[in-house]
Write a protein that holds these residues in place. Structure first.
Motif, PDB file in Angstrom:
ATOM      1  N   MET A   1       0.843  -1.188   0.000  1.00 50.12           N
ATOM      2  CA  MET A   1       0.000   0.000   0.000  1.00 50.12           C
ATOM      3  C   MET A   1       0.885   1.249   0.000  1.00 50.12           C
ATOM      4  SD  MET A   1      -2.966   1.170   2.706  1.00 50.12           S
ATOM      5  CE  MET A   1      -3.961  -0.284   2.335  1.00 50.12           C
ATOM      6  N   THR A   2       0.457   2.277  -0.720  1.00 47.59           N
ATOM      7  CA  THR A   2       1.182   3.533  -0.790  1.00 47.59           C
ATOM      8  C   THR A   2       0.589   4.547   0.192  1.00 47.59           C
ATOM      9  OG1 THR A   2       1.694   3.168  -3.121  1.00 47.59           O
ATOM     10  CG2 THR A   2       1.906   5.420  -2.284  1.00 47.59           C
ATOM     11  N   TYR A   3       1.469   5.192   0.948  1.00 50.92           N
ATOM     12  CA  TYR A   3       1.030   6.206   1.908  1.00 50.92           C
ATOM     13  C   TYR A   3       1.600   7.567   1.515  1.00 50.92           C
ATOM     14  CZ  TYR A   3      -0.069   2.088   4.731  1.00 50.92           C
ATOM     15  OH  TYR A   3      -0.574   0.892   5.175  1.00 50.92           O
ATOM     16  N   HIS A   4       0.905   8.623   1.911  1.00 51.09           N
ATOM     17  CA  HIS A   4       1.353   9.974   1.616  1.00 51.09           C
ATOM     18  C   HIS A   4       2.482  10.420   2.539  1.00 51.09           C
ATOM     19  CE1 HIS A   4      -2.749   9.952  -0.140  1.00 51.09           C
ATOM     20  NE2 HIS A   4      -2.210  10.762  -1.030  1.00 51.09           N
ATOM     21  N   CYS A   5       2.434   9.987   3.785  1.00 46.91           N
ATOM     22  CA  CYS A   5       3.358  10.502   4.804  1.00 46.91           C
ATOM     23  C   CYS A   5       4.424   9.520   5.238  1.00 46.91           C
ATOM     24  CB  CYS A   5       2.564  10.952   6.037  1.00 46.91           C
ATOM     25  SG  CYS A   5       1.384  12.270   5.695  1.00 46.91           S
ATOM     26  N   PHE A   6       4.316   8.269   4.811  1.00 49.87           N
ATOM     27  CA  PHE A   6       5.207   7.237   5.330  1.00 49.87           C
ATOM     28  C   PHE A   6       5.685   6.297   4.240  1.00 49.87           C
ATOM     29  CE2 PHE A   6       1.994   8.180   8.599  1.00 49.87           C
ATOM     30  CZ  PHE A   6       2.804   8.637   9.628  1.00 49.87           C
ATOM     31  N   ASP A   7       6.858   5.732   4.458  1.00 48.65           N
ATOM     32  CA  ASP A   7       7.292   4.515   3.780  1.00 48.65           C
ATOM     33  C   ASP A   7       7.198   3.415   4.824  1.00 48.65           C
ATOM     34  OD1 ASP A   7       7.929   5.762   1.349  1.00 48.65           O
ATOM     35  OD2 ASP A   7       9.903   6.347   2.111  1.00 48.65           O
ATOM     36  N   PHE A   8       6.574   2.307   4.453  1.00 46.33           N
ATOM     37  CA  PHE A   8       6.348   1.250   5.438  1.00 46.33           C
ATOM     38  C   PHE A   8       6.708  -0.095   4.825  1.00 46.33           C
ATOM     39  CE2 PHE A   8       3.484  -1.898   7.492  1.00 46.33           C
ATOM     40  CZ  PHE A   8       4.025  -1.818   8.774  1.00 46.33           C
ATOM     41  N   SER A   9       7.456  -0.887   5.587  1.00 44.65           N
ATOM     42  CA  SER A   9       7.857  -2.206   5.111  1.00 44.65           C
ATOM     43  C   SER A   9       7.983  -3.168   6.285  1.00 44.65           C
ATOM     44  CB  SER A   9       9.196  -2.126   4.362  1.00 44.65           C
ATOM     45  OG  SER A   9      10.227  -1.665   5.226  1.00 44.65           O
ATOM     46  N   ILE A  10       7.928  -4.443   5.982  1.00 48.35           N
ATOM     47  CA  ILE A  10       8.154  -5.495   6.985  1.00 48.35           C
ATOM     48  C   ILE A  10       9.135  -6.489   6.386  1.00 48.35           C
ATOM     49  CG2 ILE A  10       7.144  -7.354   8.362  1.00 48.35           C
ATOM     50  CD1 ILE A  10       4.508  -5.851   8.340  1.00 48.35           C
ATOM     51  N   LYS A  11      10.208  -6.762   7.107  1.00 54.66           N
ATOM     52  CA  LYS A  11      11.213  -7.726   6.659  1.00 54.66           C
ATOM     53  C   LYS A  11      11.683  -8.537   7.852  1.00 54.66           C
ATOM     54  CE  LYS A  11      15.716  -8.117   4.376  1.00 54.66           C
ATOM     55  NZ  LYS A  11      16.852  -7.365   3.776  1.00 54.66           N
ATOM     56  N   ASP A  12      11.617  -9.852   7.724  1.00 56.07           N
ATOM     57  CA  ASP A  12      12.090 -10.751   8.790  1.00 56.07           C
ATOM     58  C   ASP A  12      11.461 -10.410  10.133  1.00 56.07           C
ATOM     59  OD1 ASP A  12      13.725 -12.025   6.918  1.00 56.07           O
ATOM     60  OD2 ASP A  12      15.403 -10.684   7.326  1.00 56.07           O
ATOM     61  N   LYS A  13      10.167 -10.149  10.109  1.00 51.95           N
ATOM     62  CA  LYS A  13       9.377  -9.888  11.317  1.00 51.95           C
ATOM     63  C   LYS A  13       9.652  -8.528  11.950  1.00 51.95           C
ATOM     64  CE  LYS A  13       7.356 -13.949  11.266  1.00 51.95           C
ATOM     65  NZ  LYS A  13       5.900 -14.076  10.999  1.00 51.95           N
ATOM     66  N   VAL A  14      10.394  -7.665  11.260  1.00 51.53           N
ATOM     67  CA  VAL A  14      10.656  -6.316  11.751  1.00 51.53           C
ATOM     68  C   VAL A  14       9.940  -5.317  10.845  1.00 51.53           C
ATOM     69  CG1 VAL A  14      12.408  -4.543  12.111  1.00 51.53           C
ATOM     70  CG2 VAL A  14      12.858  -6.903  12.806  1.00 51.53           C
ATOM     71  N   ALA A  15       9.074  -4.508  11.429  1.00 50.39           N
ATOM     72  CA  ALA A  15       8.373  -3.469  10.684  1.00 50.39           C
ATOM     73  C   ALA A  15       9.168  -2.175  10.780  1.00 50.39           C
ATOM     74  CB  ALA A  15       6.968  -3.270  11.245  1.00 50.39           C
ATOM     75  N   HIS A  16       9.214  -1.432   9.663  1.00 50.22           N
ATOM     76  CA  HIS A  16       9.946  -0.158   9.632  1.00 50.22           C
ATOM     77  C   HIS A  16       9.032   0.900   9.053  1.00 50.22           C
ATOM     78  CE1 HIS A  16      13.836   2.202   8.391  1.00 50.22           C
ATOM     79  NE2 HIS A  16      13.109   2.824   9.296  1.00 50.22           N
ATOM     80  N   LEU A  17       8.735   1.897   9.864  1.00 45.16           N
ATOM     81  CA  LEU A  17       7.876   3.013   9.478  1.00 45.16           C
ATOM     82  C   LEU A  17       8.738   4.264   9.415  1.00 45.16           C
ATOM     83  CD1 LEU A  17       4.935   4.119   9.092  1.00 45.16           C
ATOM     84  CD2 LEU A  17       4.898   4.481  11.559  1.00 45.16           C
ATOM     85  N   GLN A  18       8.834   4.850   8.224  1.00 49.97           N
ATOM     86  CA  GLN A  18       9.703   6.016   8.033  1.00 49.97           C
ATOM     87  C   GLN A  18       8.897   7.198   7.514  1.00 49.97           C
ATOM     88  OE1 GLN A  18      12.794   6.093   4.802  1.00 49.97           O
ATOM     89  NE2 GLN A  18      14.197   6.419   6.514  1.00 49.97           N
TER      90      GLN A  18
END
Length: 284
Positions: A1-18
């Motif tokens: 999903m594309t967000y206006h304010c964030f880049d969001f990803s999940i890798k190896d059970k770790v979520a990263h919200l930027q």
């Protein structure tokens, strides 16, 4: 999903919200809060990760609330009558929800802070479990500098993290708290020479947390927060109830067997939460 304010990803059970709006210093607008609530609600419900890292892009972590949100008619706060002022509390409750979700999330939240963490940014990082910072970071309760009292959680959470006198100083003067002083008073766990090294360390810490049994991590977070807000006696009583609910002998056995066999541990993920609102029910 594309967000206006964030880049969001999940890798190896770790979520990263930027935060991804560096040109506007990652200011917080209504869409910021909507998207943040959406992301956190999905993490809470489905538990696809075991830890969350919150970081930012550009020169600053965040400059806090966008001033034009209220000045430009994006959000209307009517202070001309008692009825209008009463509604301000309801608007604040909606905004509180996003940062409350950080605190209530079923997984640890690590905030990786560089540059300015201003106004609403302080509200946000105070709701996190762990805070790391780069050497150029600074923290500022900006609200007093624009003629208002901070109202999204800083004044409620920050005194439980650092000495009250420091909170008074920041809240009354609007002065910046530099990274080294933030480390000295306990607001951040560790300082790093650069943003890149800090984010790398935050992701490594999250990855380490992700190897632990998620239900025990969740239980630890619950116990720490409860003890913070209650007496030792009450917190110990709650600990008994909590442990009796989450105890799993199989986790202890898995830890023992993995060490004996020289392998990584394998623990079950937290189960998704079935939403009451989404439940299928046929009226009879």
């Amino acid at each position: 999903m594309t967000y206006h304010c964030f880049d969001f990803s999940i890798k190896d059970k770790v979520a990263h919200l930027q935060f991804n709006r560096p040109d506007s210093m990652n200011t917080m607008q209504p869409v910021f809060f909507r998207e943040l609530v959406s992301i956190l609600s999905d993490l809470q419900r489905d538990a696809p990760a075991r830890a969350l890292v919150i970081s930012s892009s550009g020169k600053h972590f965040t400059a806090g609330m966008a001033l034009d949100v209220f000045a430009g008619g994006g959000v209307s706060l009517d202070d001309a009558s008692a009825a209008g002022r009463a509604n301000i509390a309801l608007v604040l409750q909606e905004m509180h929800r996003s940062f409350n979700l950080i605190e209530q999330l079923r997984m640890p939240v690590i905030s990786a802070i560089h540059g300015g963490c201003i106004g609403g940014g302080v509200d946000l990082i105070c709701a996190s479990d762990i805070r790391l910072a780069s050497a150029d970071a600074f923290f500022c309760i900006q609200e007093i500098n624009i003629g208002m009292t901070a109202d999204l959680g800083t004044l409620q959470r920050l005194p439980k993290l650092i000495p009250e006198g420091i909170v008074h100083e920041m809240a009354y003067t609007g002065r910046r708290l530099p990274a080294r002083r933030a480390l000295a008073v306990g607001l951040v766990n560790e300082l790093f020479d650069s943003r890149e090294l800090m984010i790398e360390a935050a992701l490594q810490m999250a990855a380490e947390i992700a190897t632990k049994p998620p239900v025990a991590i969740w239980g630890s977070k619950q116990a720490i927060h409860y003890a913070r807000d209650h007496s030792t006696h009450d917190a110990l009583q709650q600990m008994g109830w909590l442990q009796s609910g989450i105890w799993q002998s199989s986790n202890l056995m898995e830890a023992f067997m993995a060490k004996q066999q020289g392998r990584a541990t394998h623990y079950a993920d937290l189960a998704p939460v079935s939403s009451f609102d989404d439940a299928a029910y046929q009226l009879k």
